[in-house]
Design an enzyme around this catalytic site. Structure first.
Site, short mmCIF file in Angstrom:
data_model
loop_
_atom_site.label_atom_id
_atom_site.label_comp_id
_atom_site.label_asym_id
_atom_site.label_seq_id
_atom_site.Cartn_x
_atom_site.Cartn_y
_atom_site.Cartn_z
N GLU A 82 11.70 -4.73 -9.89
CA GLU A 82 13.16 -4.87 -9.77
C GLU A 82 13.72 -3.90 -8.73
O GLU A 82 14.86 -4.04 -8.33
CB GLU A 82 13.82 -4.60 -11.12
CG GLU A 82 13.62 -5.72 -12.11
CD GLU A 82 14.25 -5.42 -13.47
OE1 GLU A 82 14.75 -4.29 -13.67
OE2 GLU A 82 14.21 -6.31 -14.32
N HIS B 169 4.07 1.46 -8.25
CA HIS B 169 3.13 0.33 -8.13
C HIS B 169 2.23 0.27 -9.37
O HIS B 169 1.93 -0.83 -9.88
CB HIS B 169 2.25 0.50 -6.89
CG HIS B 169 2.98 0.46 -5.58
ND1 HIS B 169 3.10 1.55 -4.76
CD2 HIS B 169 3.63 -0.55 -4.95
CE1 HIS B 169 3.78 1.21 -3.67
NE2 HIS B 169 4.13 -0.05 -3.76
N GLY C 82 0.81 -1.22 0.00
CA GLY C 82 0.00 0.00 0.00
C GLY C 82 0.84 1.26 0.00
O GLY C 82 2.01 1.22 -0.33
P1 AMP Z 1 5.96 -2.38 -1.64
O1 AMP Z 1 4.57 -1.85 -1.53
O2 AMP Z 1 7.03 -1.37 -1.36
O3 AMP Z 1 6.15 -3.67 -0.89
O4 AMP Z 1 6.16 -2.74 -3.16
C1 AMP Z 1 5.25 -3.56 -3.84
C2 AMP Z 1 5.82 -3.90 -5.19
O5 AMP Z 1 6.05 -2.70 -5.91
C3 AMP Z 1 7.16 -4.64 -5.09
O6 AMP Z 1 7.19 -5.65 -6.08
C4 AMP Z 1 8.15 -3.54 -5.39
O7 AMP Z 1 9.36 -4.01 -5.94
C5 AMP Z 1 7.38 -2.70 -6.39
N1 AMP Z 1 7.88 -1.33 -6.45
C6 AMP Z 1 8.14 -0.51 -5.41
N2 AMP Z 1 8.66 0.66 -5.84
C7 AMP Z 1 8.73 0.57 -7.20
C8 AMP Z 1 9.18 1.45 -8.24
N3 AMP Z 1 9.67 2.65 -7.97
N4 AMP Z 1 9.09 1.02 -9.51
C9 AMP Z 1 8.59 -0.22 -9.80
N5 AMP Z 1 8.16 -1.09 -8.87
C10 AMP Z 1 8.22 -0.70 -7.58
#
Ligand code: AMP
Length: 278
Positions: free
Chosen positions: A148, A37, A31
């Site tokens: 990534e 995201h 979230g």
């Molecule tokens: P998180 O909510 O931070 O756990 O992230 C959820 C998903 O979004 C994970 O697969 C992350 O690697 C991806 N994610 C987070 N930040 C970015 C970004 N700047 N660009 C692309 N994917 C992201």
């Protein structure tokens, strides 16, 4: 868009879609959603007809002194953003819905979980593997998309899905950045404008290191210098800045076309991570 808080409702929705021959993609998140995201949803759309986002701040992947309690939670904004970006269902379970009573089973990741972030966050990847395996099992999606941005996480999840015979295909998607190069992150919300300026120098420094090494500089001394320069430039602490091979996460001795630079650094109480290919 379906807003579901129960496993059963989500499963019913997904089996309904699958029975109509639709392909289903899962995008797991914690979230506090941002365009990074949303870029995962765009990637997911290339592989599936139905997009499911999960929002769950998973307690088992946070250490006792980490930011679980203060991790940003903004459910209404997240729902609105997902609705306007073509998401078909969002799964917002409680901790009890995911872990239930008397939860007694652990996953222990035995390779590549004690390097990079794992060296500084003991047990973190065990918690990630556990919750992701549960989400993949609940959804039974055709594909699941991970960023990534969390390269080590993506690497460990791919291996976990293979090891545990989870049939969902794991897809990686590139990191979305601000124009300064700063990787979008929910944790950027913790930063003041001045701290954000400092944060954006991390990526610049990583690129400088790669350029210097490509021009013939010694890898280790260049990384050591970069660490000192980051602290001199306002970072409170650098957990690591390392160059490793993207396909096996081993330390790079000579740059290859699979090498990547990885870094994690703190500004005050905010920990930022990034990685880029060489
Ligand atoms: P998180 O909510 O931070 O756990 O992230 C959820 C998903 O979004 C994970 O697969 C992350 O690697 C991806 N994610 C987070 N930040 C970015 C970004 N700047 N660009 C692309 N994917 C992201």
């Amino acid at each position: 868009m379906l807003i579901s808080r129960t496993k059963q409702e989500l499963r019913d929705f997904i089996s309904g879609a699958k029975s109509q021959g639709k392909k289903v993609a899962l995008v797991p998140t914690m979230g506090a959603l941002h365009e990074g995201h949303i870029s995962l949803l765009h990637e997911a759309k290339k592989h599936a007809d139905i997009l499911i986002t999960t929002i769950f701040v998973n307690p088992t992947q946070f250490g006792p002194n980490e930011d679980f309690g203060r991790y940003p939670r903004q459910e209404e904004d997240d729902i609105a953003l997902l609705k306007s970006n073509g998401c078909d269902a969002v799964f917002l379970p409680s901790v009890h819905e995911i872990y239930g009573d008397n939860f007694s089973t652990a996953i222990h990741v035995t390779r590549n979980a004690d390097i990079l972030c794992g060296a500084f966050r003991p047990g973190h990847f065990d918690g990630v593997a556990l919750v992701v395996s549960k989400l993949l099992n609940i959804a039974g999606a055709d594909v699941a998309v991970f960023g990534e941005k969390d390269y080590q996480q993506l690497y460990i999840i791919r291996q976990m899905a293979k090891d545990l015979n989870i049939p969902t295909e794991i897809i990686g998607a590139p990191t979305l950045r601000e124009s300064t190069g700063l990787a979008l992150s929910s944790r950027n919300k913790y930063l003041t404008p001045i701290e954000k300026e400092i944060a954006s120098t991390l990526n610049v420094k990583m690129r400088d290191v790669l350029a210097a090494v490509k021009a013939g500089a010694d890898i280790q001394s260049t990384l050591d210098d970069a660490k000192n320069q980051l602290v001199a430039g306002g970072f409170t602490k650098v957990d690591y800045i390392e160059i490793r091979e993207g396909d096996n996460l081993e330390v790079t001795e000579n740059l290859t076309n699979k090498s990547r630079i990885f870094a994690a650094a703190w500004i005050g109480k905010t920990r930022l991570i990034d990685n880029i290919p060489a």
